[in-house]
Design an enzyme around this catalytic site. Structure first.
Site, PDB file in Angstrom:
ATOM      1  N   THR A  42     102.036  33.383 -61.610  1.00  0.00           N
ATOM      2  CA  THR A  42     102.130  33.163 -60.160  1.00  0.00           C
ATOM      3  C   THR A  42     102.008  31.661 -59.897  1.00  0.00           C
ATOM      4  OG1 THR A  42      99.745  33.362 -59.718  1.00  0.00           O
ATOM      5  CG2 THR A  42     101.048  35.416 -59.707  1.00  0.00           C
ATOM      6  N   GLY A  43     102.633  31.218 -58.814  1.00  0.00           N
ATOM      7  CA  GLY A  43     102.612  29.779 -58.551  1.00  0.00           C
ATOM      8  C   GLY A  43     103.309  28.993 -59.650  1.00  0.00           C
ATOM      9  N   GLY A  60     102.160  24.880 -62.782  1.00  0.00           N
ATOM     10  CA  GLY A  60     102.816  26.183 -62.974  1.00  0.00           C
ATOM     11  C   GLY A  60     104.100  26.059 -63.768  1.00  0.00           C
ATOM     12  N   TYR A  75      88.158  25.650 -50.717  1.00  0.00           N
ATOM     13  CA  TYR A  75      88.730  25.646 -52.068  1.00  0.00           C
ATOM     14  C   TYR A  75      87.632  25.830 -53.114  1.00  0.00           C
ATOM     15  CZ  TYR A  75      91.226  23.904 -56.214  1.00  0.00           C
ATOM     16  OH  TYR A  75      91.779  23.766 -57.463  1.00  0.00           O
TER      17      TYR A  75
END
Ligand SMILES: NC(=O)c1ccc[n+]([C@@H]2O[C@H](COP(=O)([O-])OP(=O)(O)OC[C@H]3O[C@@H](n4cnc5c(N)ncnc54)[C@H](OP(=O)(O)O)[C@@H]3O)[C@@H](O)[C@H]2O)c1
Length: 260
Positions: A12-13, A19, A159
């Site tokens: 993902t990403g 990524g 975050y």
């Protein structure tokens, strides 16, 4: 090395920065890789970057991981086209940048947690329930955490909280899924060189490097190497681990120039 020959991998990403390197690493070592960005545009841009690098055969599917319907659609495609999944890399992240706590709305907190925690949770649940538990060879999960889960950075409350939650989730999943033959680990990077570094003044880059005992940030390839290790048989006796890859940043109390 060709550790992932014949393996089906989802990153993902996979559309930008680290990524892309993770996708490339698995593809270079023989895997069939599915990747997603959060939108059709970013996913197409990621697919084009991978092609430019000579990385072919990647299947890119847009998927906002915080949206369960989109996640289920992503797994429908994998089921139809590959019929199995061997490795899941939860790399997608909302960076939660630029909001001091005093101005951070609770909705923004939930937006960040929605991608980083809910996203990782529901993608992993789909992988486990739809594929891993039905396959004799089970599967492996690798999360991208951050050294900021342990040593916080400023103006990134949401975050940092999300990465702390990921570390706890990795340990909890290791307990629940270990007896079922599924390993779950995380790589916790420190500084990684991304396109965001291109906008930094040289003196800030140098000061950041001085903050690292090894005097350098990671490349995306450095991180991809750790992710690949955690996804491979080389780590077959490891689960619930958070493997830090931060040039030694986390082991120091103070950087050298103020340690007098
Ligand atoms: N960069 C660092 O210094 C650093 C340090 C420690 C940890 N990390 C962690 O390492 C990983 C990679 O970092 P990075 O800096 O390469 O990340 P990045 O440049 O911010 O890229 C994030 C990736 O996640 C995707 N994404 C964001 N929201 C999403 C959503 N809702 N659904 C699906 N995909 C989504 C993005 O897709 P779009 O292109 O569609 O936006 C992009 O592909 C992240 O987990 C990050 O938290 C990074």
């Amino acid at each position: 090395m060709n550790r992932f020959s014949g393996k089906i991998v989802l990153v993902t990403g996979g559309s930008r920065n680290t990524g892309l390197d993770i996708v490339q690493k698995f593809a270079d070592e023989g895997a069939k890789v599915f990747m997603c960005g959060s939108s059709p545009e970013s996913t197409a841009a990621g697919a084009a970057s991978l092609k430019e690098r000579g990385c072919t055969g990647i299947r890119s599917i847009p998927c906002n991981v915080s949206d369960l319907t989109q996640v289920k659609n992503l797994f429908d495609v994998i089921e139809k086209e590959a019929g199995r999944l061997d490795i899941l890399v939860n790399n997608a992240a909302h960076q939660g940048i630029g909001k001091p706590f005093t101005e951070m709305s609770p909705d923004y907190l939930m937006e960040v947690l929605g991608v980083n925690v809910r996203g990782g949770f529901q993608v992993t649940q789909q992988a486990v329930n739809r594929f891993f538990l039905k396959q004799p060879e089970r599967g492996v999960v690798v999360f991208l955490s951050s050294n900021t889960a342990m040593r916080a950075i400023r103006n990134r409350t949401a975050y940092c909280a999300s990465k702390g939650a990921i570390n706890s989730m990795v340990r909890a999943l290791a307990l629940d899924l270990g007896p079922l033959g599924i390993r779950v680990n995380a790589c916790a990077p420190g500084y990684i060189y991304t396109e965001r570094w291109d906008r930094l003044p040289e003196e800030i880059k140098e000061r950041r490097r001085l903050n690292c005992p090894l005097r350098k940030e990671a490349s995306g390839r450095d991180i991809a190497n750790v992710v690949a290790f955690l996804a491979s048989e080389d780590s077959s006796n490891m689960t619930g681990e958070i493997v830090t890859c931060d040039a030694g940043c986390s082991c120091q109390h103070m950087p050298e120039d103020v340690d007098r």
